[in-house]
Design an enzyme around this catalytic site. Structure first.
Site, PDB file in Angstrom:
ATOM      1  N   GLU A  54       0.833  -1.213   0.000  1.00 28.09           N
ATOM      2  CA  GLU A  54       0.000   0.000   0.000  1.00 28.09           C
ATOM      3  C   GLU A  54       0.863   1.256   0.000  1.00 28.09           C
ATOM      4  O   GLU A  54       0.550   2.243  -0.675  1.00 28.09           O
ATOM      5  CB  GLU A  54      -0.913   0.034   1.245  1.00 28.09           C
ATOM      6  CG  GLU A  54      -1.918  -1.110   1.337  1.00 28.09           C
ATOM      7  CD  GLU A  54      -1.352  -2.336   2.080  1.00 28.09           C
ATOM      8  OE1 GLU A  54      -0.140  -2.602   1.965  1.00 28.09           O
ATOM      9  OE2 GLU A  54      -2.131  -3.013   2.759  1.00 28.09           O
ATOM     10  N   SER A 170      17.153 -42.900  -9.300  1.00 28.22           N
ATOM     11  CA  SER A 170      15.980 -42.129  -9.753  1.00 28.22           C
ATOM     12  C   SER A 170      16.392 -40.879 -10.524  1.00 28.22           C
ATOM     13  O   SER A 170      15.544 -40.091 -10.923  1.00 28.22           O
ATOM     14  CB  SER A 170      15.106 -41.744  -8.556  1.00 28.22           C
ATOM     15  OG  SER A 170      15.801 -40.865  -7.702  1.00 28.22           O
ATOM     16  N   ARG A 186      11.307 -25.027  -5.515  1.00 26.27           N
ATOM     17  CA  ARG A 186      12.268 -24.817  -4.428  1.00 26.27           C
ATOM     18  C   ARG A 186      12.388 -23.331  -4.090  1.00 26.27           C
ATOM     19  O   ARG A 186      12.406 -22.937  -2.923  1.00 26.27           O
ATOM     20  CB  ARG A 186      13.658 -25.334  -4.813  1.00 26.27           C
ATOM     21  CG  ARG A 186      13.785 -26.824  -4.779  1.00 26.27           C
ATOM     22  CD  ARG A 186      15.231 -27.243  -5.017  1.00 26.27           C
ATOM     23  NE  ARG A 186      15.344 -28.695  -4.892  1.00 26.27           N
ATOM     24  CZ  ARG A 186      16.459 -29.375  -5.098  1.00 26.27           C
ATOM     25  NH1 ARG A 186      17.567 -28.737  -5.480  1.00 26.27           N
ATOM     26  NH2 ARG A 186      16.479 -30.682  -4.938  1.00 26.27           N
ATOM     27  N   LEU A 206      20.374 -29.965  -2.498  1.00 28.74           N
ATOM     28  CA  LEU A 206      19.163 -29.189  -2.199  1.00 28.74           C
ATOM     29  C   LEU A 206      19.350 -27.687  -2.361  1.00 28.74           C
ATOM     30  O   LEU A 206      18.845 -26.897  -1.569  1.00 28.74           O
ATOM     31  CB  LEU A 206      18.622 -29.511  -0.792  1.00 28.74           C
ATOM     32  CG  LEU A 206      18.309 -30.987  -0.504  1.00 28.74           C
ATOM     33  CD1 LEU A 206      17.692 -31.131   0.881  1.00 28.74           C
ATOM     34  CD2 LEU A 206      17.380 -31.574  -1.549  1.00 28.74           C
ATOM     35  N   GLU A 297      10.888 -33.297  -0.590  1.00 28.52           N
ATOM     36  CA  GLU A 297      11.335 -33.933  -1.826  1.00 28.52           C
ATOM     37  C   GLU A 297      11.615 -35.417  -1.630  1.00 28.52           C
ATOM     38  O   GLU A 297      12.557 -35.953  -2.193  1.00 28.52           O
ATOM     39  CB  GLU A 297      12.560 -33.192  -2.345  1.00 28.52           C
ATOM     40  CG  GLU A 297      12.271 -31.724  -2.603  1.00 28.52           C
ATOM     41  CD  GLU A 297      13.186 -31.103  -3.628  1.00 28.52           C
ATOM     42  OE1 GLU A 297      14.119 -31.764  -4.087  1.00 28.52           O
ATOM     43  OE2 GLU A 297      12.939 -29.925  -3.954  1.00 28.52           O
ATOM     44  N   GLY A 299      11.982 -39.305   0.321  1.00 27.80           N
ATOM     45  CA  GLY A 299      11.443 -40.197  -0.714  1.00 27.80           C
ATOM     46  C   GLY A 299      10.067 -40.753  -0.365  1.00 27.80           C
ATOM     47  O   GLY A 299       9.282 -40.134   0.357  1.00 27.80           O
ATOM     48  N   THR A 301       9.182 -43.078   1.566  1.00 31.16           N
ATOM     49  CA  THR A 301       8.880 -43.375   2.976  1.00 31.16           C
ATOM     50  C   THR A 301       8.355 -42.123   3.667  1.00 31.16           C
ATOM     51  O   THR A 301       7.339 -42.151   4.370  1.00 31.16           O
ATOM     52  CB  THR A 301      10.132 -43.920   3.680  1.00 31.16           C
ATOM     53  OG1 THR A 301      10.682 -44.962   2.877  1.00 31.16           O
ATOM     54  CG2 THR A 301       9.793 -44.466   5.049  1.00 31.16           C
TER      55      THR A 301
END
Ligand code: NAP
Length: 367
Positions: A54, A170, A186, A206, A297, A299, A301
């Site tokens: 504003e 992977s 991210r 990461l 991210e 896995g 589990t």
């Protein structure tokens, strides 16, 4: 609604989006000032401690704000934080009408900004653009309502729903376009979280790479390691790449915990839960540290545990144009429902083609 005001709200939302990566833990807000159908000022939230939307818009509008309409994506604040209340600035500038998309659930605001404007004789309309603003500000709204970080669960899956090949590899299920897009997710997050299994299997750093705009601060890198399986020589502990927090439990091997601290990590202990760490407590802890959005991210589990505890606010699934077969790793661990009638249902929020891959965004609560 006046067409000019509707267009001004659209513009305010677009301007707000440009501030997405710089305002946390504050909301990214946009404001336009409309005088006789024309936008005479616009602004977005600056970095924390800087001006709110504003104030930026009013300063651009200068004298033209008198008698004008202010259009803003979130209720103006009424409290003295690091900056003076925006409600007062709007009153002082002489605007006669304020159009607000959403009330602010922050306990310092909650209707007080709107009340202050009305008390000063300003006409206030609430709700124009509310759905779009609520979608845009979902992590912030969730954070202020629950105290927890908004949980994004991101994964890359093969067409047949596998998260890794038989041998656990992977990298990479998806192509370059999808991977570049994932860096944007991210960059929109204040924390990126992985389980110990992924940390060990993939050795991820990461970090956020090749995004524009660059986030004001690199997201916190977070490792969930209940017992101390990940050693400090892991790339996550390279301080040059950004801050790292390890979330663990009392069951941690104390020698490893000391080594994490020596390596410069922040180490936080939360209650244990089946599978390792209490993930609701993890989201509360991150929320407490000003993380609005945490990107998990994997896995399978950790994602399975998030699903089981019903903690996911947004699924971001990249479907890569690959097939991994029945021996590949599942998308989520856990038994799943016995019958189709009991399957958790999601709502498709967005879909985007990225070369041969597809990004699917889902929210909980489908049919
Ligand atoms: N396709 C993708 O998008 C993607 C993404 C990531 C990983 N992956 C693949 O997935 C595989 C690794 O996944 P993973 O399932 O073995 O490991 P994971 O989900 O990354 O990590 C699981 C570990 O996290 C720790 N943990 C702490 N709290 C937990 C909780 N509440 N619930 C569950 N786990 C918790 C546990 O270890 P402690 O008990 O030691 O703490 C647990 O064994 C690799 O093959 C990797 O390549 C694929």
């Amino acid at each position: 609604v006046d067409e000019a005001i509707a267009a001004a709200m659209e513009r305010a939302l677009a301007v707000a989006a440009t501030a997405r990566r710089r305002t946390a833990p504050n909301p990214w807000v946009g404001c336009t000032i409309v005088d006789r159908g024309l936008i005479v000022g616009e602004g977005a939230t600056e970095v924390p401690g800087g001006r709110h939307a504003e104030i930026v818009a009013l300063s651009e509008a200068a004298d033209q704000a008198r008698g004008a309409t202010a259009v803003v994506t979130l209720e103006p604040c009424a409290h003295h934080g690091r900056t003076a209340p925006c409600a007062d600035a709007l009153i002082d500038a002489g605007v006669t009408t304020v159009v607000v998309a959403l009330e602010d659930p922050d306990s310092n605001v909650t209707g007080q900004g709107i009340a202050r404007l009305r008390d000063a004789g300003i006409e206030v309309h609430v709700g124009l653009g509310a759905d779009l603003a609520a979608e845009q500000l979902a992590p912030y709204l969730h954070h202020r309502r629950t105290g927890r970080a908004y949980c994004v669960a991101k994964s890359a899956l093969s067409i047949d729903g596998r998260s890794a090949a038989t041998d656990g590899s992977s990298q990479w299920i998806t192509g370059e376009l999808a991977r570049a897009d994932a860096h944007g997710v991210r960059a929109d997050s204040q924390a990126i979280v992985v389980g110990a299994g992924t940390a060990i299997a993939d050795q991820p750093a990461l970090t956020v790479r090749d995004v524009a705009p660059v986030p004001r601060e690199p997201p916190l890198r977070v490792l969930l390691d209940a017992r101390g399986r990940v050693q400090p020589k892991h790339p996550l502990f390279d301080a040059a790449l950004g801050p790292i927090t390890v979330i663990t439990t009392d069951a941690v091997d104390p020698v490893t915990a000391d080594a994490w601290l020596t390596a410069g990590a922040k180490v936080e202990s939360v209650p244990a839960a089946p599978g390792g760490i209490d993930l609701a407590a993890t989201l509360a802890l991150l929320g407490n540290e000003g993380v609005l959005q945490a990107c998990f991210e994997g896995g399978a589990t950790v994602h399975g545990a998030l699903l089981e505890a019903d903690l996911v606010d947004r699924w971001v699934i990249y479907v890569g144009a690959a097939l991994l077969g029945a021996d590949g790793r599942p998308a989520f661990t856990g038994p799943g429902p016995a019958s189709i009638d009991d399957a958790p249902r999601l709502r498709l929020v967005d879909v985007c083609r990225l070369g041969d891959d597809v990004r699917l965004d889902y929210a909980p609560g489908g049919r």
